[in-house]
Design a protein around this motif. Structure first.
Motif, short mmCIF file in Angstrom:
data_model
loop_
_atom_site.label_atom_id
_atom_site.label_comp_id
_atom_site.label_asym_id
_atom_site.label_seq_id
_atom_site.Cartn_x
_atom_site.Cartn_y
_atom_site.Cartn_z
N GLN A 156 0.83 -1.21 0.00
CA GLN A 156 0.00 0.00 0.00
C GLN A 156 0.86 1.25 0.00
O GLN A 156 0.52 2.27 -0.63
N GLY A 157 2.00 1.20 0.70
CA GLY A 157 2.90 2.33 0.71
C GLY A 157 3.70 2.43 -0.58
O GLY A 157 3.71 3.47 -1.25
N LEU A 158 4.36 1.34 -0.96
CA LEU A 158 5.21 1.35 -2.14
C LEU A 158 4.41 1.60 -3.42
O LEU A 158 4.89 2.27 -4.33
N GLY A 159 3.19 1.09 -3.47
CA GLY A 159 2.38 1.18 -4.68
C GLY A 159 1.57 2.46 -4.80
O GLY A 159 0.79 2.59 -5.74
N LYS A 178 -2.95 3.90 5.87
CA LYS A 178 -3.35 2.71 5.13
C LYS A 178 -4.86 2.56 5.14
O LYS A 178 -5.55 3.17 5.97
N ALA A 179 -5.38 1.76 4.24
CA ALA A 179 -6.81 1.46 4.24
C ALA A 179 -7.17 0.60 5.44
O ALA A 179 -6.31 -0.08 6.01
N GLY A 180 -8.44 0.59 5.81
CA GLY A 180 -8.89 -0.12 7.01
C GLY A 180 -8.90 -1.63 6.88
O GLY A 180 -8.98 -2.34 7.89
N VAL A 181 -8.87 -2.15 5.66
CA VAL A 181 -8.71 -3.58 5.42
C VAL A 181 -7.59 -3.75 4.42
O VAL A 181 -7.15 -2.79 3.76
N ALA A 182 -7.12 -4.99 4.25
CA ALA A 182 -5.98 -5.27 3.38
C ALA A 182 -6.43 -5.27 1.92
O ALA A 182 -6.53 -6.32 1.27
N VAL A 183 -6.68 -4.09 1.39
CA VAL A 183 -7.27 -3.97 0.06
C VAL A 183 -6.37 -4.50 -1.04
O VAL A 183 -6.85 -4.98 -2.07
#
Length: 416
Positions: A156-159, A178-183
């Motif tokens: 999520q960070g790198l992308g 980050k998003a609240g779930v592992a999107v």
């Protein structure tokens, strides 16, 4: 028109699931929900990593914790669990024998990690050329990062997702979020599902399987959608905008007298209706705000006026008035409120499925609705190795003595 129910869409498709954590299991749960027979291969004793990602844990009929983590339960219903030590020659041979009988194999080992066991694509293709073999990794099978481990949070960070998620840097609470779930995991699981279904369809024409190379980073970058194009067409990287929208105004959270609500104006007619509801009709005639492109450009002038107007009435009054005017708006619910919502209830999203320890466990229904071959939640997430004997007996024809010896050897080879 009433349609007669037909067999499940993927009835007759057998999937060998060598995945763990979330992206891979989410994909194979989709296939299982669609009717495929999914055989989940797990390490003896420890199993899928997420079995221990708790608390919370699934509750038994008396409200006591079982040993099954809720995280694991979210992505593994409708599957069979077979405990196999693939690091042993005997265990690897069992997986190869099962692969010969399968239509799909899904794995998320590091690049090249299955080659030493003879379970890589080339090895399995030699014994089953019709197999659709899907590899899910952090960065894909090629490129300078191919051998790196990849987890949702870091992707999520790198992308780029965290660069556009969260409050503006110049406001309180600003910064990467980050998003609240592992999107990233979830979207990779969804893209992988689509890829597998496409490969199965193509196999119907060619008679041949193929290798699918899925990467969390690829999926993360692809899912940025309009934000990608915002950058590619301007050369300017989008920044965090909190609950506002980069391309629509007003499309954000507003504070009412007693809480917050979302207003999602998607076109100029809705903006006119919105202005009437909040008593600001003149804004809809203002040359700066009449069209959406003007509202985006003059956002800083418009939003404070709207925000002040929204503070004058309670949230639920606004929601009713906006609904009556055809303006998209909604509350910000907690999960307990979500599952009490009449629309969520009417759609049957909460279901109970059988479970060997708990009796029944709650699950959220797959949202795919097929009129003639509906998806079903048939079984809860399996216990570790719950179906080892059954699969070895029914799929590989092993005797009871062979099965007992295999299970005992499995445990001993793991050092337990």
């Amino acid at each position: 028109m009433t349609e007669s129910h037909r067999p499940a869409a993927l009835s007759g498709i057998r999937v060998l699931d060598l995945t763990r954590v979330l992206a891979g299991p989410w994909c194979t749960q989709n296939l299982a929900d669609l009717g495929a027979e999914v055989i989940k291969i797990e390490r003896p004793v420890s199993g899928d990593d997420t079995r221990n990602w708790g608390p919370p844990y699934v509750k038994d009929a008396y409200g006591r914790d079982t040993t099954e983590a809720a995280y694991y339960a979210c992505a593994n219903r409708n599957k069979y669990s077979v405990a196999v030590d693939i690091a042993s020659p005997r265990g690897a041979d069992v997986v190869r024998r099962l692969a010969r009988q399968c239509d799909v194999l899904v794995e998320n080992f590091k690049v090249g990690g299955l080659r030493k066991y003879g379970l890589d694509y080339d090895s399995i293709r030699a014994v089953n050329p019709a197999l659709v073999y899907c590899s899910i990794t952090g960065f894909g099978q090629t490129g300078p990062y191919a051998n790196r481990p990849g987890y949702d949070f870091m992707i999520q960070g790198l992308g780029g997702l965290m660069s556009i998620t969260g409050e503006r840097d110049d406001l309180p609470g600003g910064g990467p979020q980050k998003a609240g779930v592992a999107v990233t995991d979830l979207m990779t699981g969804m893209y992988s599902t689509v890829a597998i279904l496409a490969a199965l369809l193509e196999r119907g024409r060619s008679g041949e399987g193929q290798h699918i190379d899925m990467a969390l980073l690829d999926c993360q970058v692809a899912m940025l959608a309009n934000q990608n194009m915002n950058y590619l067409t301007t050369g300017q990287a989008p920044r965090r905008a909190g609950n506002a929208h980069q391309n629509l105004v007003p499309y954000q959270v507003f504070a009412a007298q007693d809480g917050h609500l979302i207003v999602a104006v998607g076109n100029d007619m809705q903006f006119q209706a919105y202005c009437r509801v909040i008593g600001q009709e003149s804004l809809a005639e203002d040359r700066r705000f009449r069209r959406n492109n003007g509202r985006v450009v003059h956002r800083e002038a418009l939003i404070p006026i709207l925000a002040e107007a929204m503070k004058r009435r309670p949230r639920d009054e606004w929601l009713l008035a906006l609904e009556q005017a055809g303006v998209p708006a909604g509350p910000i619910n907690t999960l307990d409120q979500v599952h009490q919502n009449p629309q969520v209830k009417a759609r049957g999203l909460l279901q109970m499925v059988p479970h060997p320890l708990a009796g029944h466990v709650p699950t959220v229904a797959n949202p795919i609705r097929l009129s003639a071959s509906p998806l079903t939640a048939r079984r809860g997430p399996p216990l570790l190795g719950e179906h080892t004997a059954m699969i070895l007996r029914e799929r590989l024809g092993m005797s009871e003595a062979e099965i007992a010896d295999f299970i005992a050897a499995n445990v001993n080879q793991t050092g337990h």
